[in-house]
Design a protein around this motif. Structure first.
Motif, PDB file in Angstrom:
ATOM      1  N   HIS A  39       0.633 -14.901  -9.204  1.00  0.00           N
ATOM      2  CA  HIS A  39      -0.028 -16.038  -8.560  1.00  0.00           C
ATOM      3  C   HIS A  39      -1.508 -16.020  -8.948  1.00  0.00           C
ATOM      4  CE1 HIS A  39      -0.386 -13.286  -4.698  1.00  0.00           C
ATOM      5  NE2 HIS A  39      -0.745 -12.664  -5.804  1.00  0.00           N
ATOM      6  N   SER A  95      -3.844 -15.914  -6.813  1.00  0.00           N
ATOM      7  CA  SER A  95      -4.580 -15.287  -5.707  1.00  0.00           C
ATOM      8  C   SER A  95      -5.437 -14.073  -6.119  1.00  0.00           C
ATOM      9  CB  SER A  95      -3.619 -14.913  -4.578  1.00  0.00           C
ATOM     10  OG  SER A  95      -2.935 -16.067  -4.135  1.00  0.00           O
ATOM     11  N   GLN A 143      -9.036 -14.561  -6.220  1.00  0.00           N
ATOM     12  CA  GLN A 143      -9.790 -14.487  -4.943  1.00  0.00           C
ATOM     13  C   GLN A 143     -10.578 -13.183  -4.903  1.00  0.00           C
ATOM     14  OE1 GLN A 143      -7.391 -14.559  -1.410  1.00  0.00           O
ATOM     15  NE2 GLN A 143      -6.305 -16.458  -1.938  1.00  0.00           N
ATOM     16  N   ARG A 201       6.645 -15.509 -13.271  1.00  0.00           N
ATOM     17  CA  ARG A 201       7.651 -14.940 -12.376  1.00  0.00           C
ATOM     18  C   ARG A 201       9.010 -14.951 -13.045  1.00  0.00           C
ATOM     19  NH1 ARG A 201       6.263 -17.316  -6.372  1.00  0.00           N
ATOM     20  NH2 ARG A 201       4.024 -16.926  -6.595  1.00  0.00           N
ATOM     21  N   GLN A 219      -0.631 -22.654 -11.227  1.00  0.00           N
ATOM     22  CA  GLN A 219      -1.006 -22.819  -9.820  1.00  0.00           C
ATOM     23  C   GLN A 219      -2.452 -23.265  -9.722  1.00  0.00           C
ATOM     24  OE1 GLN A 219      -0.325 -19.078  -7.790  1.00  0.00           O
ATOM     25  NE2 GLN A 219       1.689 -19.770  -7.078  1.00  0.00           N
ATOM     26  N   GLU A 251      -5.367 -22.437  -6.998  1.00  0.00           N
ATOM     27  CA  GLU A 251      -5.781 -21.691  -5.819  1.00  0.00           C
ATOM     28  C   GLU A 251      -7.041 -22.341  -5.274  1.00  0.00           C
ATOM     29  OE1 GLU A 251      -3.947 -18.919  -5.346  1.00  0.00           O
ATOM     30  OE2 GLU A 251      -4.983 -17.979  -3.659  1.00  0.00           O
ATOM     31  N   THR A 278      -3.015 -14.266   4.494  1.00  0.00           N
ATOM     32  CA  THR A 278      -3.549 -15.270   5.427  1.00  0.00           C
ATOM     33  C   THR A 278      -2.919 -15.075   6.803  1.00  0.00           C
ATOM     34  OG1 THR A 278      -1.898 -16.768   4.481  1.00  0.00           O
ATOM     35  CG2 THR A 278      -4.185 -17.138   3.828  1.00  0.00           C
ATOM     36  N   GLY A 287       1.291 -22.948  -0.402  1.00  0.00           N
ATOM     37  CA  GLY A 287       1.020 -22.235   0.829  1.00  0.00           C
ATOM     38  C   GLY A 287      -0.458 -22.288   1.159  1.00  0.00           C
ATOM     39  N   CYS A 288      -0.764 -21.967   2.424  1.00  0.00           N
ATOM     40  CA  CYS A 288      -2.172 -21.996   2.830  1.00  0.00           C
ATOM     41  C   CYS A 288      -2.332 -21.210   4.119  1.00  0.00           C
ATOM     42  CB  CYS A 288      -2.635 -23.432   3.024  1.00  0.00           C
ATOM     43  SG  CYS A 288      -1.739 -24.314   4.306  1.00  0.00           S
ATOM     44  N   ALA A 318      -7.673 -20.517   2.661  1.00  0.00           N
ATOM     45  CA  ALA A 318      -7.212 -20.402   1.269  1.00  0.00           C
ATOM     46  C   ALA A 318      -5.950 -21.236   1.133  1.00  0.00           C
ATOM     47  CB  ALA A 318      -6.932 -18.946   0.916  1.00  0.00           C
ATOM     48  N   PHE A 319      -5.723 -21.681  -0.055  1.00  0.00           N
ATOM     49  CA  PHE A 319      -4.442 -22.349  -0.327  1.00  0.00           C
ATOM     50  C   PHE A 319      -4.068 -22.107  -1.775  1.00  0.00           C
ATOM     51  CE2 PHE A 319      -7.785 -25.519  -0.977  1.00  0.00           C
ATOM     52  CZ  PHE A 319      -7.503 -25.997  -2.254  1.00  0.00           C
ATOM     53  N   GLY A 320      -2.785 -22.224  -2.056  1.00  0.00           N
ATOM     54  CA  GLY A 320      -2.305 -22.077  -3.433  1.00  0.00           C
ATOM     55  C   GLY A 320      -1.142 -23.012  -3.619  1.00  0.00           C
TER      56      GLY A 320
HETATM   57  N1  DAH Z   1      -0.187 -17.049  -3.682  1.00  0.00           N
HETATM   58  C1  DAH Z   1       0.848 -17.789  -3.004  1.00  0.00           C
HETATM   59  C2  DAH Z   1       2.058 -17.941  -3.878  1.00  0.00           C
HETATM   60  O1  DAH Z   1       1.989 -17.732  -5.017  1.00  0.00           O
HETATM   61  C3  DAH Z   1       0.367 -19.143  -2.646  1.00  0.00           C
HETATM   62  C4  DAH Z   1      -0.680 -19.107  -1.617  1.00  0.00           C
HETATM   63  C5  DAH Z   1      -0.347 -19.171  -0.262  1.00  0.00           C
HETATM   64  C6  DAH Z   1      -2.004 -18.939  -1.960  1.00  0.00           C
HETATM   65  C7  DAH Z   1      -1.302 -19.131   0.708  1.00  0.00           C
HETATM   66  C8  DAH Z   1      -2.999 -18.914  -0.974  1.00  0.00           C
HETATM   67  C9  DAH Z   1      -2.610 -19.004   0.376  1.00  0.00           C
HETATM   68  O2  DAH Z   1      -4.272 -18.778  -1.277  1.00  0.00           O
HETATM   69  O3  DAH Z   1      -3.569 -18.969   1.303  1.00  0.00           O
HETATM   70  O4  DAH Z   1       3.089 -18.271  -3.395  1.00  0.00           O
END
Ligand code: DAH
Length: 331
Positions: A174, A176, A179, A200, A213, A215, A256, A276-277, A299-301
């Motif tokens: 991911h 992430s 971050q 993956r 993705q 982020e 998170t 997700g977030c 955060a979100f991705g």
């Molecule tokens: N890294 C997660 C994934 O690959 C997605 C994600 C979810 C990123 C929540 C975030 C977060 O920064 O807060 O499924």
């Protein structure tokens, strides 16, 4: 009058008619040979001169030579006429309209995923987000550990993760881990996005071993879940139009708390899982030496490819990466 004179006149007028009648350069050459060539009419005439009485020979020879020159001149004149006519014809036939648009050279264009990515970056730049980047081969710590994955978390399973360098490193699963990289370098408050490739162990119509993705990360003194929702709503409407709807479902991510999964729906279409977030877990902040009692954030991705699929109505993610011109030319 020598007996040859009327015959020469006859030859001349016959030649004149034949020359004028010649319609092509080829025909003209043949006509010329017929009169002036070694076996031509005039040559035969010239051969006869030898048998004439000496007193008429000179005049006859001169007359024949003049006739020959006349024919040459007429042939030349006709040749020029034919050339002119051909030129005129070509100009008429192949008339060129210089005002017509030219033949356009084939132009390339951005891949739909690159297009969506550029659009996403432009949107978040407008909200004051910078764009961060990181390597696709990552350490286990950045990809999992610092993000608060317990050692036995199933995401570390061989099913999902490509391990490289004898299991020492991973292809990031991911965006992430960026971050962690960005947070250890920046001083809060900050906000940034990370577009990028992730990997993956997954392969079906909606999954591909490599995908993209986006982020998003925002840290401040009083950043709330409400800010997160407002940001994502604005983002979804920017990408998919004012009719776009978002749905948040409670979920679990180690990095998170609380966490949610979000689905997006365009107009009256089906709900599609988008990403997700959540609010950044204090442990993640602490892992990057940021004091969670002073700073907090969201955060979100999300799947960038999925956004491209929704936007352009692409049913199968594999179509995006096969490089099939018939598909790519449709954008
Ligand atoms: N890294 C997660 C994934 O690959 C997605 C994600 C979810 C990123 C929540 C975030 C977060 O920064 O807060 O499924």
């Amino acid at each position: 009058m020598p007996p040859e004179a009327p015959a020469l006149d006859a030859i001349l007028s016959e030649a004149r008619a034949a020359i004028q009648h010649a319609a092509t350069a080829q025909q003209l050459t043949e006509v010329r040979a017929g009169f002036l060539g070694r076996r031509g009419t005039l040559a035969a005439k010239l051969r006869n001169i030898g048998q004439l009485p000496p007193e008429t020979r000179g005049a006859a020879g001169q007359a024949a030579n003049e006739a020959k020159e006349t024919i040459e001149r007429l042939v030349e004149k006709r040749r020029r006429e034919l050339e002119q006519a051909k030129l005129r014809h070509n100009l008429e036939e192949r008339r060129m309209d210089v005002t017509l648009p030219g033949a356009a050279a084939a132009r390339g264009h951005l891949h739909p995923v690159s297009r969506i990515e550029a659009e996403m970056c432009a949107f978040f730049n407008g909200l004051g987000y910078s764009v961060e980047d990181g390597p696709e081969v990552e350490s286990d710590w950045n990809n999992f550990g610092a993000l608060n994955f317990p050692d036995d978390h199933p995401a570390r399973d061989l099913q999902d993760t490509f391990f490289v360098e004898g299991g020492e490193r991973v292809l990031r699963t991911h965006t992430s881990p960026v971050q962690i990289r960005a947070m250890t370098r920046l001083e809060p408050p900050f906000r940034f996005i990370v577009p990028g490739r992730v990997y993956r162990h997954d392969h079906d119509p909606t999954h591909y071993p490599m995908f993209h993705q986006l982020e998003g990360f925002c840290v401040g003194a009083d950043v709330s879940f409400g800010d997160l929702k407002g940001t994502l709503y604005a983002f979804a409407r920017h990408l998919f139009g004012q009719q776009a709807k978002l749905r948040f479902r409670a979920h679990y991510f180690p990095f998170t708390e609380p966490s949610a999964e979000m689905d997006v729906r365009r107009g009256s279409g089906a709900w599609l899982e988008w990403g997700g977030c959540g609010m950044i877990h204090p442990t993640v902040l602490r892992n990057c030496e940021i004091d969670p009692s002073l700073w907090q954030g969201f955060a979100f991705g999300m799947a960038l490819d999925r956004a491209a699929m929704i936007r352009f109505g692409i049913p199968n993610i594999q179509l995006l990466f096969e490089g099939d011109q018939r598909v790519l030319e449709q954008f």
